[in-house]
Design an enzyme around this catalytic site. Structure first.
Site, mmCIF file in Angstrom:
data_model
loop_
_atom_site.group_PDB
_atom_site.id
_atom_site.type_symbol
_atom_site.label_atom_id
_atom_site.label_comp_id
_atom_site.label_asym_id
_atom_site.label_seq_id
_atom_site.Cartn_x
_atom_site.Cartn_y
_atom_site.Cartn_z
ATOM 1 N N LYS A 166 -15.732 -15.787 6.651
ATOM 2 C CA LYS A 166 -17.172 -15.705 6.933
ATOM 3 C C LYS A 166 -17.992 -15.392 5.692
ATOM 4 O O LYS A 166 -17.745 -14.409 5.010
ATOM 5 C CB LYS A 166 -17.438 -14.644 7.995
ATOM 6 N N ARG A 206 0.816 -1.211 0.000
ATOM 7 C CA ARG A 206 0.000 0.000 0.000
ATOM 8 C C ARG A 206 0.853 1.267 0.000
ATOM 9 O O ARG A 206 0.446 2.294 -0.550
ATOM 10 C CB ARG A 206 -0.955 -0.022 1.197
ATOM 11 N N GLY A 259 -6.912 -6.652 0.570
ATOM 12 C CA GLY A 259 -6.922 -7.301 1.871
ATOM 13 C C GLY A 259 -6.124 -8.579 1.928
ATOM 14 O O GLY A 259 -4.951 -8.635 1.559
ATOM 15 N N GLY A 307 -12.481 -4.094 1.448
ATOM 16 C CA GLY A 307 -13.830 -3.712 1.850
ATOM 17 C C GLY A 307 -14.472 -2.749 0.877
ATOM 18 O O GLY A 307 -15.649 -2.876 0.522
#
Length: 409
Positions: free
Chosen positions: A207, A39, A366, A390
């Site tokens: 998840k 990043r 991510g 996200g």
């Protein structure tokens, strides 16, 4: 109205002007050392463009979740050190955000140099739900750059947050879209507007609840959805399989069952699940493990206590073949616990297949970005590595991103 971009700003001229830049420097640390500088490298081009043009560049960024108060564990000091190592531009660091050190260093900042402010999330107003509190911090930040100062948002990884340094600041200064944000939006638009086909989406991670909205939206846009990671066990449970002690979100089984009913019907994408899983005795690098078919996950050596930590070799081979045959691929989320070598093969197979895609392949930020670097792949082996997992997902869900909206108003 369309956002003004960095070229618009450079054409106006930035020599001797202050430019307040929101960058995404939220990088992983280990004992105060940056372990993945992806990043930082992605943020450098805009910072260097501005500095080379003679601007006085003041950078805002966050690191981790320090809960609105100073915490040495989340200081941007290691980031400043790595930033200085990667560029020939002079880099300074302020020990606070809008306090005495930030103001004195901003006042003395030379043309063509960079000042990195301390973690914006050390101030609780940055993430406050109270509009007036965020506006107050935004005004303080804006005051650092004076009457001719401007704001550039180049932090795609934060554009989905309604935070002071992302959203409210654009109401205090002329606002411009950074190159990184512009590129991210352009690439993601290709995934939802007439993508070249076959269009394959590979989704992993722990998840399924984190991916429900993007699954719902992409089911009607992609041709194939490949499911892996811990989220796969909720799908397998919805099909009636026993999953041992694997990660399972029982409250999402009915929702997942509906997706499986939609699969391949009326133009919806086909959902593909693994046929085999690497089941482990326990969670750990040295854990005993074996490959089991999905209809016998809890009947192997480790019985009902077994936990799935990766997709199996047959599934990995099939997923890789499907990806290589595609002309558009979006991947978000590892296929297994890639940090542990014994359970990294599925993720590595997907990553290798992406490097061979004849068309657009997007690694969705991510954990996926961390995985490809952890497994030894170079950024230049992929069409695009997103800096915001996200934000990428929310954009693909069709949601409006506050940071993007602020630049357009």
């Amino acid at each position: 109205m369309p956002a003004q971009n960095l070229n618009d700003l450079l054409e106006q001229g930035v020599s001797s002007r202050y430019v307040l830049v929101r960058s995404d420097l939220n990088v992983p640390l280990d004992s105060g050392t940056v372990t993945d500088d992806g990043r930082i490298r992605a943020s450098l081009p805009v910072l260097e463009k501005l500095a080379t043009a003679g601007a006085k560049v003041i950078v805002m960024a966050h690191l981790g979740r320090p809960k609105g108060e100073p915490n040495p564990e989340f200081s941007l000091a290691p980031v400043a050190t790595r930033l200085a190592e990667l560029t020939t531009v002079a880099v300074q660091r302020a020990t606070d955000l809008t306090g005495e050190d930030a103001r004195s260093k901003a006042d003395a900042l030379a043309d063509g140099s960079i000042l990195l402010l301390e973690n914006v999330r050390f101030d609780p107003r940055e993430t406050s739900k109270d509009d007036s509190e965020r506006a107050e911090l935004a005004a303080e930040l804006a005051s650092l750059v004076g009457d001719t100062g401007v704001y550039v948002n180049d932090a795609f990884g934060a554009v989905h947050r309604k935070h002071a340094s992302v959203f409210d600041i654009a109401r205090h200064l002329p606002a411009y879209q950074g190159d990184l944000v512009a590129t991210e939006l352009q690439v993601l638009d290709q995934l939802i507007t007439e993508p070249a086909r076959p269009y394959v989406v590979a989704l992993g991670g722990s998840k399924v609840s984190d991916k429900l909205a993007v699954i719902d939206n992409l089911l009607d846009k992609a041709d194939t959805l490949l499911i892996g990671g811990g989220m796969v066990f909720t799908f397998l449970a919805a099909q009636g399989h026993q999953v041992g002690s694997s990660l399972l979100e029982e409250d999402q089984i009915d929702t997942v069952a509906e997706y499986l009913k939609r699969s391949g019907q009326g133009g919806a994408a086909t959902i593909v699940l693994p046929t085999d899983i690497v089941m482990a005795e326990t969670f750990g690098a040295e854990a005993g493990h074996e490959v089991r078919p999905v209809d016998g996950l809890a009947t192997g050596t480790y019985g009902e206590s077994a936990m799935g930590l990766d997709i199996g070799p047959d599934s990995a081979a099939h997923y890789a073949q499907t990806i290589r045959a595609a002309h558009t691929v979006f991947w978000n989320g590892p296929m297994g616990v890639f940090e542990l070598p014994a359970f990294a093969a599925g993720t590595k197979a997907v990553a290798e297949a992406l490097t061979a895609v004849d068309g657009l392949c997007v690694v969705g930020g991510g954990d996926s970005a961390a995985a490809v670097r952890n497994l030894g792949f170079g950024d230049n082996q992929f069409g695009h590595i997103s800096t915001g997992g996200g934000a990428s997902l929310e954009y693909l869900e069709g949601r409006e991103l506050p940071g993007v909206q602020a630049l357009q108003n």
